[in-house]
Design an enzyme around this catalytic site. Structure first.
Site, mmCIF file in Angstrom:
data_model
loop_
_atom_site.group_PDB
_atom_site.id
_atom_site.type_symbol
_atom_site.label_atom_id
_atom_site.label_comp_id
_atom_site.label_asym_id
_atom_site.label_seq_id
_atom_site.Cartn_x
_atom_site.Cartn_y
_atom_site.Cartn_z
ATOM 1 C CG ASN A 122 5.404 -7.419 12.657
ATOM 2 O OD1 ASN A 122 5.784 -6.512 13.398
ATOM 3 N ND2 ASN A 122 6.159 -7.895 11.680
ATOM 4 N NE ARG B 131 10.250 -3.273 11.646
ATOM 5 C CZ ARG B 131 9.552 -4.323 11.242
ATOM 6 N NH1 ARG B 131 8.242 -4.273 11.180
ATOM 7 N NH2 ARG B 131 10.159 -5.423 10.889
ATOM 8 C CE1 TYR C 41 -0.192 -6.192 8.208
ATOM 9 C CE2 TYR C 41 1.255 -7.620 9.482
ATOM 10 C CZ TYR C 41 1.073 -6.524 8.658
ATOM 11 O OH TYR C 41 2.145 -5.751 8.294
ATOM 12 C CD GLU D 97 5.692 -10.692 9.725
ATOM 13 O OE1 GLU D 97 5.638 -11.395 8.703
ATOM 14 O OE2 GLU D 97 4.900 -9.765 9.927
ATOM 15 C CG HIS E 92 11.545 -7.437 6.505
ATOM 16 N ND1 HIS E 92 10.828 -6.605 7.333
ATOM 17 C CD2 HIS E 92 10.621 -8.053 5.733
ATOM 18 C CE1 HIS E 92 9.535 -6.714 7.069
ATOM 19 N NE2 HIS E 92 9.381 -7.583 6.100
ATOM 20 C CD GLU F 15 5.433 -5.747 9.461
ATOM 21 O OE1 GLU F 15 4.487 -6.396 8.956
ATOM 22 O OE2 GLU F 15 6.624 -5.986 9.208
HETATM 23 O O1 IFM Z 1 4.531 -7.040 3.654
HETATM 24 C C1 IFM Z 1 4.562 -7.867 4.771
HETATM 25 C C2 IFM Z 1 5.809 -7.609 5.574
HETATM 26 O O2 IFM Z 1 6.951 -7.790 4.831
HETATM 27 C C3 IFM Z 1 5.860 -8.528 6.771
HETATM 28 N N1 IFM Z 1 4.646 -8.481 7.522
HETATM 29 C C4 IFM Z 1 3.401 -8.608 6.809
HETATM 30 C C5 IFM Z 1 3.362 -7.632 5.649
HETATM 31 C C6 IFM Z 1 2.040 -7.774 4.880
HETATM 32 O O3 IFM Z 1 1.903 -9.061 4.373
#
Ligand code: IFM
Length: 458
Positions: A296, A85, A298, A174, A129, A372
């Protein structure tokens, strides 16, 4: 300098479906460099301002991927993932955002896609992006609906060039962060501090997504998704104040984006805050069916009512500074390891997020893809990154066992890169980049993932 072997023995990962898509992710502005060989973007203008990037750097060179893509594709091939990606830089393809197409810009993505196909890796382009062409930003950027129309034209240009070989496409990355950090709080480009007046930016990105889905379909693309950031939101306590604050945060960061895309409507009270015009007609565009929905992920967030003690000071939260006037305040999640970015590591919250999506959207939910997931840690012997990925993959597998339809997983990121307002301070890569020499060195996590994927194939 090379990674030594991972020091502790781990249980093999559970078996994922045979056709599960494994991949790694990057984005254009974060890795390409070669700024003089494209039109300017909002991020070039933003990083030129003093004090905006914490280490004072820019992405002028970044990983110099534009010139070293062959080496990077070889690293992807050796890793054994089936998909890559990347994002296409809008100002590289259309230096002014619209009108004149740059042949050399398109040629770059053509070469990259050829190289990937020759390596047996499926190209997965993301069309946006965060690197809006500066010329469009100067005319009002995402505060104007016109930008959504220009985006769809750009989507058609890229599809016409690489759509014969790239089958799986992502419209936006995002939009929540681009709205919040770029336009509400001003900590990302374009640096606007509009607070709740930034909401039209969310709406116009969502419209851009829907128009781009139509443009891609018209170009014969049949496998289209979006990459939205999502995370569970936990109230700091069962009190009415904390629950209300957490719900509000959940609407802003999660449902503001997923509800219109999946259900064709905004959460209660949001449509009224959107720009004028025919919102109902726009919602039909936004809800244009996708083939899958990218997440995505985290970390989860614990949120409570604003604290009196912090009412006069901004709150530093995982690299983001939140002003005190917001109707919520994030709280620390205690007792968990933290990444170097200060993000709590809570793998089981990925299972919670995915089953929560299934429960909320039921039959309306398209198949999911984790577009992500990753973490920021220093060092080449990055055991903590292995722990993070291992934990999240097990959590993802538990969601599959619970019946959630997840079709793929992409690690963020292939290599260390320009982490926006953090500059080069946060390293998310499976591959270390020495920014002085641009030498790439696979980390222990790269070796671990390669072996884990090999085991999946046997
Ligand atoms: O680096 C970023 C990415 O560009 C978008 N998602 C989160 C990642 C980590 O912060």
């Amino acid at each position: 300098m090379a990674a030594t072997h991972a020091t502790h023995v781990r249980e093999p990962l559970p078996q994922f479906p045979r056709d599960f898509v494994w991949g790694v992710s990057t984005s254009a502005h974060q890795i390409e460099g070669a700024v003089d060989e494209r039109g300017p973007s909002v991020w070039d203008a933003f990083t030129a301002l003093p004090g905006r990037v914490k280490d004072g750097t820019t992405a002028a060179v970044a990983c110099d991927h534009y010139h070293r893509y062959r080496e990077d594709v070889a690293l992807i091939r050796e890793l054994g993932v089936g998909a890559y990606r990347f994002s296409v830089s809008w100002p590289r393809v259309l230096p002014s955002g619209a009108g004149q197409v740059s042949t050399s810009g398109l040629d770059f993505y053509d070469r990259l896609v050829d190289e990937l196909c020759a390596a047996g890796v499926s190209p997965v382009p993301t069309l946006f992006h965060w690197d809006t062409p500066l010329a469009l930003a100067d005319e009002g950027g995402w505060l104007r609906r016109d930008t959504a129309e220009r985006f769809a034209e750009y989507a058609a240009v890229v599809a016409a060039r690489i759509g014969d070989r790239a089958k799986k496409w992502i419209t936006l990355n995002e939009p929540a962060e681009h709205t919040l950090l770029g336009h509400a709080l001003g900590q990302h480009a374009p640096g606007e501090q509009l607070m709740f007046d930034a909401l039209p930016v969310a709406h116009h990105q969502l419209v851009a997504h829907g128009l781009a889905v139509r443009a891609l379909r018209a170009a014969g693309i049949a496998d289209i998704g979006i990459a939205n950031s999502h995370g569970p939101t936990w109230p700091a306590s069962p009190s009415a104040e904390d629950t209300q604050a957490a719900d509000f945060y959940d609407v802003l960061l999660n449902r503001l984006f997923s509800d219109p895309l999946i259900l064709g409507r905004y959460p209660d009270g949001i449509a009224e805050l959107m720009p004028g015009g025919d919102i109902e007609a726009d919602l039909k565009v936004i809800a244009e069916p996708v083939d899958w929905y990218g997440i995505n992920f985290y970390q989860p967030t614990k949120v409570g009512a604003p604290l009196p003690a912090t009412a006069t000071t901004a709150t530093e939260f995982g690299g983001i500074t939140l002003p005190p006037e917001l109707p919520f305040a994030p709280r620390e999640i205690e007792g968990r390891p933290m990444t170097d970015f200060g993000w709590p590591v809570v793998p089981e919250s990925l299972t919670e997020l995915l089953t929560g999506f299934r429960d909320r959207y039921g039959d309306r939910l398209p198949p999911l893809v984790i577009t992500e997931n990753g973490c920021s840690y220093e060092g080449i012997d990055d055991e903590r990154r292995i722990d993070y990925l291992d934990g999240h993959l097990r959590a993802l597998h538990r969601a599959l066992e619970a019946g959630v339809d997840v079709r793929g997983y992409f690690v963020w990121s292939l290599m260390d890169n320009f982490e926006w307002a953090e500059g080069y301070r946060q390293r998310f890569g499976l591959v270390h980049v020495d920014y002085a020499t641009l030498q790439r060195t696979p980390k222990a996590s790269y070796a671990w993932l390669r072996e884990a994927l090999r085991a999946q194939r046997t």
